[in-house]
Write a protein that holds these residues in place. Structure first.
Motif, mmCIF file in Angstrom:
data_model
loop_
_atom_site.group_PDB
_atom_site.id
_atom_site.type_symbol
_atom_site.label_atom_id
_atom_site.label_comp_id
_atom_site.label_asym_id
_atom_site.label_seq_id
_atom_site.Cartn_x
_atom_site.Cartn_y
_atom_site.Cartn_z
ATOM 1 N N ASN A 126 0.877 -1.174 -0.039
ATOM 2 C CA ASN A 126 -0.028 -0.114 0.017
ATOM 3 C C ASN A 126 0.799 1.472 0.127
ATOM 4 O O ASN A 126 0.398 2.351 0.187
ATOM 5 C CB ASN A 126 -0.932 -0.004 1.337
ATOM 6 N N LYS A 127 2.034 1.158 -0.440
ATOM 7 C CA LYS A 127 2.995 2.415 -0.415
ATOM 8 C C LYS A 127 2.368 3.580 -1.513
ATOM 9 O O LYS A 127 2.643 4.804 -1.198
ATOM 10 C CB LYS A 127 4.258 1.975 -0.868
ATOM 11 N N TYR A 128 1.496 2.979 -2.515
ATOM 12 C CA TYR A 128 1.180 3.892 -3.645
ATOM 13 C C TYR A 128 0.179 4.849 -2.899
ATOM 14 O O TYR A 128 0.089 6.283 -3.100
ATOM 15 C CB TYR A 128 0.310 3.262 -4.530
ATOM 16 N N ARG A 129 -0.410 4.600 -1.686
ATOM 17 C CA ARG A 129 -1.305 5.559 -0.879
ATOM 18 C C ARG A 129 -0.598 6.925 -0.414
ATOM 19 O O ARG A 129 -1.392 7.764 -0.508
ATOM 20 C CB ARG A 129 -2.094 4.748 0.109
ATOM 21 N N ASP A 130 0.551 6.827 -0.205
ATOM 22 C CA ASP A 130 1.307 7.848 0.335
ATOM 23 C C ASP A 130 2.233 8.494 -0.793
ATOM 24 O O ASP A 130 2.903 9.436 -0.636
ATOM 25 C CB ASP A 130 2.153 7.462 1.293
ATOM 26 N N MET A 131 1.986 8.171 -2.076
ATOM 27 C CA MET A 131 2.767 8.713 -3.136
ATOM 28 C C MET A 131 2.105 9.912 -3.977
ATOM 29 O O MET A 131 0.795 9.366 -4.351
ATOM 30 C CB MET A 131 3.363 7.482 -4.184
ATOM 31 N N SER A 132 2.584 10.772 -4.560
ATOM 32 C CA SER A 132 1.941 11.510 -5.624
ATOM 33 C C SER A 132 1.843 10.585 -7.064
ATOM 34 O O SER A 132 2.519 9.785 -7.016
ATOM 35 C CB SER A 132 2.932 12.770 -5.767
ATOM 36 N N PRO A 133 0.975 11.140 -7.776
ATOM 37 C CA PRO A 133 0.924 10.349 -9.027
ATOM 38 C C PRO A 133 2.086 10.526 -9.852
ATOM 39 O O PRO A 133 2.495 9.539 -10.525
ATOM 40 C CB PRO A 133 -0.174 11.411 -9.754
ATOM 41 N N GLN A 134 2.837 11.557 -9.539
ATOM 42 C CA GLN A 134 4.115 11.495 -10.293
ATOM 43 C C GLN A 134 5.446 10.512 -9.928
ATOM 44 O O GLN A 134 5.985 9.896 -10.348
ATOM 45 C CB GLN A 134 4.938 13.084 -10.325
ATOM 46 N N GLU A 135 5.228 10.395 -8.534
ATOM 47 C CA GLU A 135 6.367 9.313 -8.127
ATOM 48 C C GLU A 135 5.777 7.851 -8.167
ATOM 49 O O GLU A 135 6.361 7.153 -8.587
ATOM 50 C CB GLU A 135 6.092 9.626 -6.331
ATOM 51 N N LEU A 136 4.513 7.673 -8.206
ATOM 52 C CA LEU A 136 4.060 6.341 -8.812
ATOM 53 C C LEU A 136 4.212 6.081 -10.097
ATOM 54 O O LEU A 136 4.708 5.004 -10.225
ATOM 55 C CB LEU A 136 2.525 6.263 -8.492
#
Length: 152
Positions: free
Chosen positions: A62-72
């Protein structure tokens, strides 16, 4: 004393048949190949199929939940590109025996492939066993672009 023509032809035909069988085995193996690679931030695992096509994406822990769209997006691209590079290098290694000349029959030369033209220049770099951004101390380019150093 040179070998009779019939013997040389017989040897060449046997070697040709062996080469054809080896090519068929290699093709079967390559059709089944796939590689999965984690992004350096360990947020994404990308899997590519035998032609380098993206066949799977997993978002880990679930790391994507704390990522910006650009980071993901950067994590997905990093993992996908690294998996594709692994596949390209796997294809090169599998095809290498067919590019070499015959040791028994000098007239049967191997064929030359321009791997850089086929897969791009990164496929010839010697960092095959290194995972980008991990344990090497190098910061992935996408983190530089975001102004991050990758440290938690």
């Amino acid at each position: 004393m040179t070998e009779p023509l019939e013997k040389r032809l017989e040897k060449a035909m046997a070697e040709l048949q062996a080469a054809q069988e080896a090519v068929a085995r290699t093709e079967r193996e390559l059709r089944q190949a796939s590689f999965a690679v984690l992004s350096s931030d360990r947020a994404v695992r990308a899997t590519v199929g035998p032609q380098g096509e993206l066949s799977g994406i997993e978002f880990l822990d679930n790391k994507y939940r704390d990522m910006s769209p650009q980071e993901l997006a950067a994590s997905v691209l990093e993992a996908a590109n690294a998996a594709r590079l692994k596949m390209n290098r796997h294809v090169m290694k599998a095809m290498a025996p067919f590019t070499e000349p015959s040791s028994g029959i000098p007239e049967l030369k191997g064929f030359e492939l321009d791997w850089e033209r086929i897969f791009g220049p990164e496929v010839l770099r010697d960092d095959d066993d290194e995972d980008p951004g991990r344990d090497s101390g190098a910061t992935p380019a996408w983190r530089d672009a975001l102004g991050e150093d990758g440290e938690d």
